[in-house]
Design an enzyme around this catalytic site. Sequence first.
Site, PDB file in Angstrom:
ATOM      1  N   GLU A 230     -20.715 -23.977 -28.525  1.00 14.42           N
ATOM      2  CA  GLU A 230     -19.440 -23.540 -28.226  1.00 14.42           C
ATOM      3  C   GLU A 230     -19.573 -21.852 -28.905  1.00 14.42           C
ATOM      4  O   GLU A 230     -19.601 -21.777 -30.114  1.00 14.42           O
ATOM      5  CB  GLU A 230     -18.191 -24.169 -29.213  1.00 14.42           C
ATOM      6  CG  GLU A 230     -17.967 -25.804 -28.659  1.00 14.42           C
ATOM      7  CD  GLU A 230     -17.159 -25.729 -27.294  1.00 14.42           C
ATOM      8  OE1 GLU A 230     -16.474 -24.582 -26.944  1.00 14.42           O
ATOM      9  OE2 GLU A 230     -17.030 -26.557 -26.597  1.00 14.42           O
TER      10      GLU A 230
ATOM     11  N   ARG B 198      -7.643 -18.252 -32.780  1.00 10.80           N
ATOM     12  CA  ARG B 198      -9.308 -18.189 -33.077  1.00 10.80           C
ATOM     13  C   ARG B 198      -9.781 -16.513 -32.723  1.00 10.80           C
ATOM     14  O   ARG B 198     -10.577 -16.343 -33.918  1.00 10.80           O
ATOM     15  CB  ARG B 198     -10.034 -19.047 -32.271  1.00 10.80           C
ATOM     16  CG  ARG B 198      -9.665 -20.763 -32.542  1.00 10.80           C
ATOM     17  CD  ARG B 198     -10.387 -21.601 -31.760  1.00 10.80           C
ATOM     18  NE  ARG B 198      -9.531 -21.591 -30.325  1.00 10.80           N
ATOM     19  CZ  ARG B 198     -10.296 -22.396 -29.284  1.00 10.80           C
ATOM     20  NH1 ARG B 198     -11.452 -22.721 -29.262  1.00 10.80           N
ATOM     21  NH2 ARG B 198      -9.474 -22.203 -28.163  1.00 10.80           N
TER      22      ARG B 198
ATOM     23  N   ASP C  68     -19.148 -23.898 -22.144  1.00 10.86           N
ATOM     24  CA  ASP C  68     -19.431 -24.288 -23.324  1.00 10.86           C
ATOM     25  C   ASP C  68     -19.575 -25.606 -23.333  1.00 10.86           C
ATOM     26  O   ASP C  68     -18.760 -26.388 -22.828  1.00 10.86           O
ATOM     27  CB  ASP C  68     -18.197 -23.814 -24.385  1.00 10.86           C
ATOM     28  CG  ASP C  68     -18.399 -22.333 -24.762  1.00 10.86           C
ATOM     29  OD1 ASP C  68     -19.176 -21.808 -24.261  1.00 10.86           O
ATOM     30  OD2 ASP C  68     -17.537 -22.216 -25.458  1.00 10.86           O
TER      31      ASP C  68
ATOM     32  N   ASP D 208     -17.737 -25.734 -16.298  1.00 17.11           N
ATOM     33  CA  ASP D 208     -17.558 -25.151 -17.361  1.00 17.11           C
ATOM     34  C   ASP D 208     -18.892 -24.575 -18.084  1.00 17.11           C
ATOM     35  O   ASP D 208     -20.005 -24.817 -17.745  1.00 17.11           O
ATOM     36  CB  ASP D 208     -16.792 -26.089 -18.126  1.00 17.11           C
ATOM     37  CG  ASP D 208     -16.499 -25.734 -19.810  1.00 17.11           C
ATOM     38  OD1 ASP D 208     -15.923 -24.504 -19.864  1.00 17.11           O
ATOM     39  OD2 ASP D 208     -16.806 -26.746 -20.570  1.00 17.11           O
TER      40      ASP D 208
ATOM     41  N   ASN E 278      -9.103 -28.266 -21.037  1.00 10.69           N
ATOM     42  CA  ASN E 278      -8.568 -27.074 -20.124  1.00 10.69           C
ATOM     43  C   ASN E 278      -9.421 -27.130 -18.744  1.00 10.69           C
ATOM     44  O   ASN E 278      -9.433 -26.085 -17.880  1.00 10.69           O
ATOM     45  CB  ASN E 278      -9.044 -25.988 -20.959  1.00 10.69           C
ATOM     46  CG  ASN E 278     -10.454 -25.596 -21.278  1.00 10.69           C
ATOM     47  OD1 ASN E 278     -11.177 -26.707 -21.301  1.00 10.69           O
ATOM     48  ND2 ASN E 278     -10.843 -24.376 -21.430  1.00 10.69           N
TER      49      ASN E 278
ATOM     50  N   LYS F  35      -8.846 -21.584 -14.834  1.00 10.81           N
ATOM     51  CA  LYS F  35      -9.966 -22.082 -14.553  1.00 10.81           C
ATOM     52  C   LYS F  35      -9.682 -22.572 -13.044  1.00 10.81           C
ATOM     53  O   LYS F  35     -10.645 -22.239 -12.063  1.00 10.81           O
ATOM     54  CB  LYS F  35     -10.210 -23.191 -15.300  1.00 10.81           C
ATOM     55  CG  LYS F  35     -11.044 -22.861 -16.634  1.00 10.81           C
ATOM     56  CD  LYS F  35     -11.767 -24.032 -17.269  1.00 10.81           C
ATOM     57  CE  LYS F  35     -12.551 -23.285 -18.684  1.00 10.81           C
ATOM     58  NZ  LYS F  35     -13.372 -24.426 -19.154  1.00 10.81           N
TER      59      LYS F  35
END
Length: 394
Positions: A193, A229, A186, A184, A343, A317
Amino acid sequence: MKTPRTSLLITLTGRDRPGVTSRLFAVLARHQLSVLDVEQVVIRGRLVLGVLLGCDATPDLNEIHSAVDALAADLGLEAEITMGSGPSADPVRGGRLHVTLLGSPLAPAAITAIAGRIAASGANIDRIGRLAQRPVTCIELEVSGGDPGLLRDDLARAAVEHGIDVAVQRGGLHRRALRLIVMDVDSTLIQDEVIDLLAERADCAEEVAKVTAAAMGGELDFTASLRERVSLLAGLPAGVLDEVRAGLRLTAGARTLIGTLGGLGYKSGIVSGGFIQVIGPLAAELGIDYVAANELEISAGKLTGRLAGPVIDRAGKADALRRFAAEAGVPLSQAVAVGDGANDLDMIAAAGLGVAFNAKPVVRNAADTSLSVPYLDAILYLLGISSDDVAAGA
């Protein structure tokens, strides 16, 4: 009935010096012996050398003892010889396991607790070695006779009690075959982030941060929360993406991890719910082989508040991990997935080794192992790569 094979265990201890091993085996070469096992450890100049030998006929113990004692006296060492009988090699009960302990500090009480749990499970510690000393201490135990699932759960509880990290993995070819590391981005590869950094420039930081936290904790659907967002970023100049990229802070040890893996022939990939315009150039700079991320839609030099193309979410992912593995020619069982948020759960479950890195509780509970130290290169220790190996390859 076949006569049991006689075995001898010779142990030399004392201050290390060049030539100890060669001189011992020169003495042993005068006798009809076969080498069953050898272990040598040097700590702060102090040597412990153990040699397990087998012989089909009863050896002349007096002659061997005199020769080894004379050698030890000449070298300033202490010698011990014990004799036993039985098979030439004990079968490995339940297969071999690697148990990796990391702590900063790693206190004796923690090792006592882990060793006690291993013994209570009926398993045995065959070897102990150090993989790193600073900034974290890491030691690895080779264990035989343990059930990996039960031992992993039991040692995880002890690790929490003593504030350390513990990883339990199958030994041998299983770990040596790991060849693809997918991370991953972030709060894993980087400390930030990205969407929060963009939100600061769009004057909606507080609102976006609340949605981000809920999504990473598994409280909200990731795709819906991401679109919500991103919509708040509408009108932001596209040039801000370059500014954010220039200010990204890599997690400590990230360059060491990626550089070491590349030097050893591993493939690396990053997969992110963030944005390709920001992390794509970062991946190229670091020499990362594979990249998958979301794309922000841009029109007339500004963000539209929408995404272009399919969303890289939790399932996305895992799909990216499978795609990277196929491109690398590596089965999923030889892949490692590293992440911190909800996630990341699907890709962590799909990989041969799933690592929760400073992760949310839901991820720690689901992963094969968890790291709480703030150094990304600690992942190397889970692969059996020591800090000395890293330094030698620098």
